[in-house]
Design an enzyme around this catalytic site. Structure first.
Site, short mmCIF file in Angstrom:
data_model
loop_
_atom_site.label_atom_id
_atom_site.label_comp_id
_atom_site.label_asym_id
_atom_site.label_seq_id
_atom_site.Cartn_x
_atom_site.Cartn_y
_atom_site.Cartn_z
N ARG A 81 0.77 -1.19 0.03
CA ARG A 81 -0.02 0.01 0.13
C ARG A 81 0.93 1.38 0.00
NH1 ARG A 81 -1.70 0.88 4.51
NH2 ARG A 81 -1.07 -1.04 5.36
N GLY A 210 -2.84 -5.09 -4.10
CA GLY A 210 -3.78 -5.50 -2.96
C GLY A 210 -4.75 -4.49 -2.46
N SER A 260 -1.18 -3.50 10.21
CA SER A 260 -0.81 -4.45 9.43
C SER A 260 0.73 -5.21 9.55
CB SER A 260 -0.52 -3.66 8.08
OG SER A 260 -1.65 -2.91 7.64
N GLY A 263 0.07 -9.99 13.07
CA GLY A 263 -0.18 -10.97 13.51
C GLY A 263 -1.73 -11.31 13.72
N LYS A 264 -2.57 -10.45 12.83
CA LYS A 264 -4.22 -11.07 12.95
C LYS A 264 -4.46 -12.27 12.45
CE LYS A 264 -5.23 -7.29 10.69
NZ LYS A 264 -3.92 -6.63 10.70
N THR A 265 -3.89 -12.44 11.29
CA THR A 265 -4.10 -13.75 10.58
C THR A 265 -3.67 -14.78 11.18
OG1 THR A 265 -3.80 -12.65 8.29
CG2 THR A 265 -3.82 -14.78 8.27
N ARG A 411 3.15 -4.38 17.76
CA ARG A 411 4.59 -4.74 17.40
C ARG A 411 5.47 -3.67 18.15
NH1 ARG A 411 7.40 -8.20 13.55
NH2 ARG A 411 5.41 -8.60 12.47
N ASN A 507 0.44 -18.26 21.81
CA ASN A 507 -0.36 -17.13 22.37
C ASN A 507 -1.86 -17.37 22.92
OD1 ASN A 507 1.49 -15.22 21.13
ND2 ASN A 507 0.52 -15.24 19.28
P1 GTP Z 1 -2.24 -7.67 7.61
O1 GTP Z 1 -2.73 -8.84 6.41
O2 GTP Z 1 -1.12 -6.99 6.97
O3 GTP Z 1 -3.08 -6.93 7.80
O4 GTP Z 1 -1.46 -8.68 8.53
P2 GTP Z 1 -1.84 -9.52 9.90
O5 GTP Z 1 -2.07 -8.46 11.06
O6 GTP Z 1 -2.77 -10.56 9.29
O7 GTP Z 1 -0.40 -10.30 10.09
P3 GTP Z 1 -0.04 -11.71 10.06
O8 GTP Z 1 -0.80 -12.51 10.81
O9 GTP Z 1 0.14 -12.10 8.72
O10 GTP Z 1 1.37 -11.71 10.41
C1 GTP Z 1 2.50 -10.74 9.80
C2 GTP Z 1 3.83 -11.35 10.28
O11 GTP Z 1 4.26 -11.50 11.65
C3 GTP Z 1 4.13 -12.99 9.65
O12 GTP Z 1 5.57 -12.58 9.22
C4 GTP Z 1 4.07 -13.68 10.85
O13 GTP Z 1 4.87 -14.86 10.73
C5 GTP Z 1 4.50 -12.87 11.99
N1 GTP Z 1 3.81 -13.25 13.33
C6 GTP Z 1 2.35 -13.42 13.40
N2 GTP Z 1 2.34 -13.84 14.84
C7 GTP Z 1 3.49 -13.83 15.51
C8 GTP Z 1 3.75 -14.26 16.85
O14 GTP Z 1 3.10 -14.28 17.79
N3 GTP Z 1 5.03 -13.95 17.05
C9 GTP Z 1 6.08 -13.40 16.33
N4 GTP Z 1 7.08 -13.58 16.48
N5 GTP Z 1 5.70 -13.21 14.85
C10 GTP Z 1 4.42 -13.40 14.25
C1 SPV Z 2 -2.66 -4.66 5.39
O1 SPV Z 2 -1.92 -3.94 4.84
O2 SPV Z 2 -3.13 -4.18 6.44
C2 SPV Z 2 -3.37 -5.67 4.42
C3 SPV Z 2 -2.84 -5.97 3.06
O3 SPV Z 2 -4.31 -6.36 4.96
S1 SPV Z 2 -3.75 -4.70 2.16
O4 SPV Z 2 -4.93 -5.41 1.52
O5 SPV Z 2 -2.79 -4.61 1.03
O6 SPV Z 2 -4.05 -3.60 2.85
MN MN Z 3 -4.76 -5.64 7.01
#
Ligand code: GTP
Ligand code: SPV
Ligand code: MN
Length: 604
Positions: A81, A210, A260, A263-265, A411, A507
């Site tokens: 983005r 995206g 972003s 860690g949400k996913t 973070r 977690n």
């Molecule tokens: P967006 O899709 O951008 O909104 O991201 P998100 O918040 O869904 O983040 P996502 O779960 O994809 O994690 C982003 C990065 O953080 C990845 O590389 C994960 O492997 C890492 N990560 C997620 N959870 C943890 C955790 O509990 N500990 C650590 N050290 N890394 C984590």
């Molecule tokens: C984020 O950046 O928070 C995402 C990916 O979930 S995007 O759809 O590009 O915004």
């Molecule tokens: Mn997002």
């Protein structure tokens, strides 16, 4: 050319006249060579994929290893983005607020009319009606994106309930969100993602990435959605949504806002560690929720999306086995590495044993010795929600699920403890409003810098965040049973830069304490910043962690927090008089508590 070429949908694909009129209007502007209305069928999706392969937009992967899956490589400068080219076009700058770029609607329309004029002359314009939210849900909304990107079209098929189902919802004369997108020339200097909340419109040009191009997601569901939510009394949030089922079979639903790539996913579908026998996790969503007050005075949430657009690097059998199942088929990968066997790879997936003949995310031979990553740090995958092995049975529930707790995650390598709970709703809103986090590769610009990101919504709030905080505060009175609110931080680091907390599946130890707090059963210690887990209340049994590391994770650093309140105040001040006094009160109360605090547990 253009308008006269528009094939209107026929037979069982009747589109409402207001939609047709709008599509014709956009056709007159963009003058496409061909117009294709998408119905969302499987056959149509297959046709689009085949065309994507023919035109080299998509690279088919090994059908045995990755059935129905494809790789897409974006332009190397169009990988995240771009917040600097994202605008909120409200009548006044104050309505957009200090956290948004603002442009006057007339000025923005003039620029966009010029850029979009004839932009699709040699291209196909896909018309993509989409539904945000479960079918037959009163809270669900219809949108329509027109785009000249086949990549966007196939991603929208995975990310939304797309095509006929959306038209069914729209009916005649109803309002819908309007999105106009063109990849244009991909010229970053003339890239615009402009939102017109009053017109329910968004225009995006010169990016195919995206969040800049899948307009249903950040543009509609969050920026326009948050604006509409304020008018109509609901909330559009950058949150994951999950259920925690205990061994008695009771499911507690949690929503969590994390910036972003924080860690949400991963949290939304975590695998319980062996210690938590009988616990099951249910994923409802990983990025966006729409929340409203239910008749019973509880907060209810739906996931408006139908797919995952997740971060690839770091995703593995160890960290997120459920996602590995989810993306095992019918997935589109963007900017990952490609092996000669037609399989994909990214940093953190596993150890590359023999990376001979591998291509990096730009399609260049990958040489690990060069020290550059094979996958882009913001490489992503797109896959439908229903492929998730732990998708919640209620993910399509038109009423949504009742929320027992809201998490605000960040973070932060220092200061912020692993978990603490707010004293009440107003204090919880303060915890959300003061969220700050280290920047990540999800947006262009430097990573690792601390920036203020209230409720993880800084890049996604479609109006003045002072009004947004005030809107959040009103829910304290409107909810008879408000969710408990927590701050969490999985990302504390030691002096050598290693994570203190194992994270991922572990977690659940934190979620377990949160759920028990929701049911009035877990101990807490009151500190100036909030309730921390009481002695022994957070299960740390079997963790390979030193007592010092654990102490560090729960320490309240008085001087550090007093310092932090100064930076919060600078941020609050940018909103001037518009900023809710209740949050200034919360800050004053925190400062008083910190000043009278007797320090325990901190190494300071
Ligand atoms: P967006 O899709 O951008 O909104 O991201 P998100 O918040 O869904 O983040 P996502 O779960 O994809 O994690 C982003 C990065 O953080 C990845 O590389 C994960 O492997 C890492 N990560 C997620 N959870 C943890 C955790 O509990 N500990 C650590 N050290 N890394 C984590
Ligand atoms: C984020 O950046 O928070 C995402 C990916 O979930 S995007 O759809 O590009 O915004
Ligand atoms: Mn997002």
């Amino acid at each position: 050319m253009g308008h006269s070429n528009i094939q209107l949908p026929t037979a069982n694909f009747q589109s409402p006249s207001n939609l047709q009129e709008w599509v014709e209007e956009i056709g007159r502007l963009t003058k496409p060579a061909r117009v294709v209305w998408l119905d969302g069928s499987d056959a149509e999706y297959e046709r689009l994929l085949a065309e994507g392969v023919d035109t080299h937009v998509l690279i088919p992967l090994n059908p045995e290893k990755h059935p129905g899956s494809y790789l897409h490589r974006s332009h190397p400068k169009d990988v995240a983005r771009t917040e600097q080219s994202t605008y909120i076009c409200t009548p006044t700058k104050e309505d957009a607020g200090p956290t948004n770029n603002w442009m006057a609607p007339d000025e923005a329309h003039a620029i966009l009319d010029r850029l979009f004029d004839g932009v699709m002359r040699t291209r196909t314009m896909y018309v993509i009606p989409f539904l945000m939210g479960p079918e037959s849900a009163p809270s669900s909304r219809v949108g329509c994106e027109v785009t000249d990107s086949l990549y966007v079209a196939v991603n929208m098929r995975l990310m939304t309930r797309m095509g006929t189902v959306a038209l069914k919802h729209l009916g005649q004369g109803r309002e819908f969100f309007k999105g106009v997108h063109s990849v244009g020339t991909l010229d970053a200097d003339h890239r615009y993602i402009c939102h017109f909340p009053q017109e329910r419109r968004v225009y995006s040009i010169n990016s195919g990435y995206g969040g800049n191009a899948l307009l249903s997601k950040k543009c509609v569901a969050l920026r326009l959605g948050s604006w509409l939510g304020r008018q109509e009394g609901w909330l559009a949030e950058h949150m994951m949504l999950m259920g925690v089922e205990d061994p008695q079979g009771r499911i507690t639903y949690l929503a969590g806002a994390f910036p972003s790539a924080c860690g949400k996913t991963n949290l939304a579908m975590l695998r319980p560690p062996a210690r938590f026998k009988g616990y099951r996790m249910w994923c409802v969503g990983d990025d966006i929720v729409w929340m409203r007050v239910g008749d019973d005075g509880r907060l209810y949430a739906v996931n408006p999306e139908a797919g995952f657009f997740g971060v690839a690097p770091g995703t593995s059998e160890r960290t997120n086995p459920h996602m590995m199942r989810t993306i095992a088929r019918h997935t589109i990968f963007t900017n990952v590495a490609l092996t000669p066997e037609g399989t994909v790879w990214w940093e953190g997936l596993d150890r590359p044993e023999h990376p001979e003949g591998w291509l990096d995310w730009q399609g260049r031979p990958w040489d690990p010795a060069r020290g550059e990553p094979a996958a882009h740090p913001n490489a992503r995958f797109t896959a439908p929600l229903h492929q998730c092995p732990v998708i919640a049975p209620r993910w399509n529930d038109p009423h949504g699920v009742p929320i027992a707790a809201i998490l605000f995650g960040c973070r932060r390598s220092t200061l912020v403890p692993l978990v603490y709970e707010s004293f009440n709703w107003q204090h919880g809103v303060y915890l959300g409003a003061t969220l700050s986090s280290e920047t990540t590769a999800a947006a262009t610009g430097a990573t690792g810098l601390i920036r203020r990101d209230p409720m993880a919504m800084r890049p996604f709030c479609g109006y003045n965040m002072a009004d947004y905080f005030a809107h959040w505060l009103t829910f304290g009175e409107r909810l008879q049973h408000p969710p408990k609110m927590f701050r969490v931080n999985w990302f504390r680091k030691d002096e050598r830069g290693a994570f203190l907390w194992p994270g991922f599946g572990e977690n659940l130890r934190v979620l377990h304490w949160i759920v028990e707090r929701c049911h009035g059963r877990a101990q807490a210690t009151s500190t100036p910043i909030g309730h921390l887990p009481g002695p022994g209340a957070l299960d740390t049994e079997g963790l390979d962690m030193s007592p010092e590391a654990l102490r560090e994770l729960f320490a309240v650093d008085r001087a550090g927090w007093l310092e932090a309140t100064k930076r919060q105040a600078e941020f609050f001040q940018t909103f001037g008089d518009r900023f809710p006094s209740a949050l200034w009160d919360e800050q004053q109360a925190l400062i008083q508590r910190l000043k009278t605090m007797i320090e325990v547990g901190s190494r300071k």
